[in-house]
Scaffold this motif. Structure first.
Motif, PDB file in Angstrom:
ATOM      1  N   GLU A   5      56.847  63.802  65.152  1.00  0.00           N
ATOM      2  CA  GLU A   5      55.538  64.299  63.919  1.00  0.00           C
ATOM      3  C   GLU A   5      55.592  65.403  64.159  1.00  0.00           C
ATOM      4  O   GLU A   5      56.182  65.954  65.303  1.00  0.00           O
ATOM      5  N   ASP A   6      55.290  66.435  64.124  1.00  0.00           N
ATOM      6  CA  ASP A   6      54.909  67.285  64.107  1.00  0.00           C
ATOM      7  C   ASP A   6      55.966  68.327  64.124  1.00  0.00           C
ATOM      8  O   ASP A   6      55.614  69.017  65.426  1.00  0.00           O
ATOM      9  N   PRO A  42      80.280  74.496  71.851  1.00  0.00           N
ATOM     10  CA  PRO A  42      80.862  73.394  71.967  1.00  0.00           C
ATOM     11  C   PRO A  42      80.895  72.495  70.463  1.00  0.00           C
ATOM     12  O   PRO A  42      81.058  73.370  69.343  1.00  0.00           O
ATOM     13  N   ALA A  43      81.221  71.294  70.446  1.00  0.00           N
ATOM     14  CA  ALA A  43      80.806  70.747  68.908  1.00  0.00           C
ATOM     15  C   ALA A  43      79.836  70.822  68.145  1.00  0.00           C
ATOM     16  O   ALA A  43      79.757  71.026  66.992  1.00  0.00           O
ATOM     17  N   SER A  44      78.507  70.373  68.728  1.00  0.00           N
ATOM     18  CA  SER A  44      77.761  70.769  67.920  1.00  0.00           C
ATOM     19  C   SER A  44      76.130  70.801  68.965  1.00  0.00           C
ATOM     20  O   SER A  44      76.139  69.997  70.217  1.00  0.00           O
ATOM     21  N   VAL A  45      75.288  71.498  69.139  1.00  0.00           N
ATOM     22  CA  VAL A  45      74.027  71.954  69.484  1.00  0.00           C
ATOM     23  C   VAL A  45      72.672  71.143  68.503  1.00  0.00           C
ATOM     24  O   VAL A  45      72.661  71.712  67.521  1.00  0.00           O
ATOM     25  N   THR A  46      72.475  70.229  69.189  1.00  0.00           N
ATOM     26  CA  THR A  46      70.735  69.767  68.246  1.00  0.00           C
ATOM     27  C   THR A  46      69.850  70.778  68.835  1.00  0.00           C
ATOM     28  O   THR A  46      69.734  69.812  70.033  1.00  0.00           O
ATOM     29  N   VAL A  47      68.980  71.293  68.451  1.00  0.00           N
ATOM     30  CA  VAL A  47      67.374  71.069  68.898  1.00  0.00           C
ATOM     31  C   VAL A  47      66.293  70.976  67.924  1.00  0.00           C
ATOM     32  O   VAL A  47      66.265  70.551  66.133  1.00  0.00           O
ATOM     33  N   VAL A  48      65.369  70.168  68.019  1.00  0.00           N
ATOM     34  CA  VAL A  48      64.391  69.287  68.256  1.00  0.00           C
ATOM     35  C   VAL A  48      63.119  70.858  68.631  1.00  0.00           C
ATOM     36  O   VAL A  48      63.036  71.037  69.649  1.00  0.00           O
ATOM     37  N   ALA A  49      61.748  71.450  67.338  1.00  0.00           N
ATOM     38  CA  ALA A  49      60.596  71.896  67.451  1.00  0.00           C
ATOM     39  C   ALA A  49      60.023  72.076  66.390  1.00  0.00           C
ATOM     40  O   ALA A  49      60.121  71.101  66.086  1.00  0.00           O
ATOM     41  N   ARG A  50      59.240  72.836  66.893  1.00  0.00           N
ATOM     42  CA  ARG A  50      57.659  72.790  65.883  1.00  0.00           C
ATOM     43  C   ARG A  50      58.132  72.840  64.340  1.00  0.00           C
ATOM     44  O   ARG A  50      56.946  72.132  63.367  1.00  0.00           O
TER      45      ARG A  50
END
Length: 110
Positions: A5-6, A42-50
């Motif tokens: 959310e947002d 890294p195989a992957s990098v996931t980021v959650v941001a605004r």
């Protein structure tokens, strides 16, 4: 599964766009220090941001910083990040931030 959310999520990785050359896996992401493709990233990098723009920029930047420096930078910046790294057993996870560092009693096995 993430319920957002947002917020937005972005992932950078070498699991879709890469080439093997001389037995080495080369990413499509460039390492500015080497002036060439990332190696040992890294195989992957996931980021959650605004915003998706911020999530994508951080995912790429942390991919370049790698598994050794990336988590420390993510912690300093207060980011929510999940790094996946290859090891002898497959993939290992490095969670950073409250979104990914859920207490054990809240984690549900699939």
């Amino acid at each position: 599964m993430l319920a957002l959310e947002d917020a937005a999520v972005a992932t950078s990785g070498d699991y879709r766009h890469w080439v093997e050359l001389g037995g080495r896996r080369l990413s499509h992401t460039m390492d500015p220090a080497r002036g060439g493709p990332l190696t040992g990233a890294p195989a992957s990098v996931t980021v959650v941001a605004r915003s998706c723009m911020a999530a994508d920029a951080w995912a790429t930047a942390l991919m370049v910083r790698g598994g050794a420096e990336g988590p420390a930078l993510a912690r300093r910046m207060g980011l929510d990040v999940l790094l996946l790294e290859r090891d002898s057993g497959g993939l290992s996870e490095t969670p950073v931030g409250p979104l990914f560092e859920a207490p054990a009693d809240l984690v549900q096995e699939a």
